[in-house]
Design a protein around this motif. Sequence first.
Motif, PDB file in Angstrom:
ATOM      1  N   LEU A   3       0.851  -1.178   0.000  1.00  0.00           N
ATOM      2  CA  LEU A   3       0.000   0.000   0.000  1.00  0.00           C
ATOM      3  C   LEU A   3       0.894   1.236   0.000  1.00  0.00           C
ATOM      4  CD1 LEU A   3      -2.477  -1.285   2.720  1.00  0.00           C
ATOM      5  CD2 LEU A   3      -2.983  -1.054   0.290  1.00  0.00           C
ATOM      6  N   SER A   4       0.334   2.371  -0.371  1.00  0.00           N
ATOM      7  CA  SER A   4       1.170   3.567  -0.505  1.00  0.00           C
ATOM      8  C   SER A   4       1.783   3.991   0.826  1.00  0.00           C
ATOM      9  CB  SER A   4       0.356   4.715  -1.098  1.00  0.00           C
ATOM     10  OG  SER A   4      -0.767   5.003  -0.282  1.00  0.00           O
ATOM     11  N   ASP A   5       1.001   3.954   1.890  1.00  0.00           N
ATOM     12  CA  ASP A   5       1.511   4.350   3.206  1.00  0.00           C
ATOM     13  C   ASP A   5       0.555   3.822   4.265  1.00  0.00           C
ATOM     14  OD1 ASP A   5       2.895   5.459   5.275  1.00  0.00           O
ATOM     15  OD2 ASP A   5       2.857   7.504   4.516  1.00  0.00           O
ATOM     16  N   SER A   6       1.037   2.932   5.120  1.00  0.00           N
ATOM     17  CA  SER A   6       0.159   2.347   6.131  1.00  0.00           C
ATOM     18  C   SER A   6       0.902   2.163   7.442  1.00  0.00           C
ATOM     19  CB  SER A   6      -0.406   1.005   5.653  1.00  0.00           C
ATOM     20  OG  SER A   6       0.631   0.096   5.350  1.00  0.00           O
ATOM     21  N   LEU A   7       0.135   2.084   8.516  1.00  0.00           N
ATOM     22  CA  LEU A   7       0.662   1.867   9.862  1.00  0.00           C
ATOM     23  C   LEU A   7      -0.064   0.679  10.475  1.00  0.00           C
ATOM     24  CD1 LEU A   7       0.598   5.553  11.165  1.00  0.00           C
ATOM     25  CD2 LEU A   7       2.659   4.254  10.604  1.00  0.00           C
ATOM     26  N   SER A  44       5.596   1.568  19.779  1.00  0.00           N
ATOM     27  CA  SER A  44       5.961   1.414  18.370  1.00  0.00           C
ATOM     28  C   SER A  44       4.802   0.917  17.516  1.00  0.00           C
ATOM     29  CB  SER A  44       7.127   0.433  18.221  1.00  0.00           C
ATOM     30  OG  SER A  44       8.299   0.950  18.798  1.00  0.00           O
ATOM     31  N   VAL A  45       4.758   1.409  16.292  1.00  0.00           N
ATOM     32  CA  VAL A  45       3.871   0.885  15.257  1.00  0.00           C
ATOM     33  C   VAL A  45       4.741   0.612  14.038  1.00  0.00           C
ATOM     34  CG1 VAL A  45       1.802   2.039  16.092  1.00  0.00           C
ATOM     35  CG2 VAL A  45       3.294   3.224  14.476  1.00  0.00           C
ATOM     36  N   GLU A  46       4.257  -0.268  13.159  1.00  0.00           N
ATOM     37  CA  GLU A  46       5.041  -0.618  11.977  1.00  0.00           C
ATOM     38  C   GLU A  46       4.574   0.227  10.794  1.00  0.00           C
ATOM     39  OE1 GLU A  46       7.636  -2.703  12.466  1.00  0.00           O
ATOM     40  OE2 GLU A  46       6.875  -2.522  14.516  1.00  0.00           O
ATOM     41  N   GLN A  47       5.490   1.001  10.258  1.00  0.00           N
ATOM     42  CA  GLN A  47       5.176   1.858   9.119  1.00  0.00           C
ATOM     43  C   GLN A  47       5.617   1.169   7.830  1.00  0.00           C
ATOM     44  OE1 GLN A  47       7.610   5.401   8.297  1.00  0.00           O
ATOM     45  NE2 GLN A  47       5.699   6.573   8.220  1.00  0.00           N
ATOM     46  N   TYR A  48       4.684   1.048   6.889  1.00  0.00           N
ATOM     47  CA  TYR A  48       4.971   0.440   5.590  1.00  0.00           C
ATOM     48  C   TYR A  48       4.863   1.502   4.506  1.00  0.00           C
ATOM     49  CZ  TYR A  48       4.738  -4.255   7.556  1.00  0.00           C
ATOM     50  OH  TYR A  48       4.979  -5.396   8.288  1.00  0.00           O
ATOM     51  N   THR A  49       5.926   1.621   3.736  1.00  0.00           N
ATOM     52  CA  THR A  49       5.943   2.538   2.601  1.00  0.00           C
ATOM     53  C   THR A  49       6.544   1.798   1.415  1.00  0.00           C
ATOM     54  OG1 THR A  49       6.277   4.421   4.093  1.00  0.00           O
ATOM     55  CG2 THR A  49       6.697   4.783   1.747  1.00  0.00           C
ATOM     56  N   GLY A  50       5.752   1.639   0.371  1.00  0.00           N
ATOM     57  CA  GLY A  50       6.245   0.928  -0.803  1.00  0.00           C
ATOM     58  C   GLY A  50       6.678  -0.491  -0.511  1.00  0.00           C
TER      59      GLY A  50
END
Length: 207
Positions: free
Chosen positions: A107-111, A121-127
């Motif tokens: 996804l473009s940008d998700s937490l 902490s949260v996991e940040q996904y970018t690309g």
Amino acid sequence: MVSQVILVMAEYSVEDSPLWFRLSNDKIGLADAGELGLSAGLRRDLEVWNDVFDAIAGSGFHFSSPEIHDHHRAEAFDLAARVQDELGDETHVWCGAGEGVDLFPNLSDSLVVAADSRGTSVEQYTGGRARSITTASAGGRERTARAIIRWRALTERAGSPFGNAQTRSDGLRAAGALQRDIGALSQVIFFGGAGSPSDYLHHFGLE
């Protein structure tokens, strides 16, 4: 043991059932709110929430303002928590701010708010790439960080990463608080306490 996984996701013309089965070979597609046994009040609120999405069908599903979109995303978690409350321990409810999660992690940008992450902490996904960041770095307020810490502690006592219906409901509400804090910056996702669908499958030996 989990008997069903349900994703809360808005969709055109599904009335009071913006609910979708996941991770099952025999329960596929739309999960009917009436057949699930959800209360009349919750079914009404699910329909009102989904009607907002229905109403923008003619505009290519573009919300009339960022504020309305932000509210719709955050409210998805409140409704998901209520679905979790009513369906109990054997149902695991997922929420991606009322949007789809099938393309995760691309996804473009998700937490992702996961039970086994440390502290705030949260996991940040970018690309498709992940990194751990604090709730504050993601844009969350202090009270949201405290809610996430509290949820993780309760989940650990109940049995991490999934806990029970009450802890998953708490997790959905904490994820919703984060979505309210950050607005349109990212899509917050709650996979029942897991870090990803693949972690979920691995935990239950369903791979």
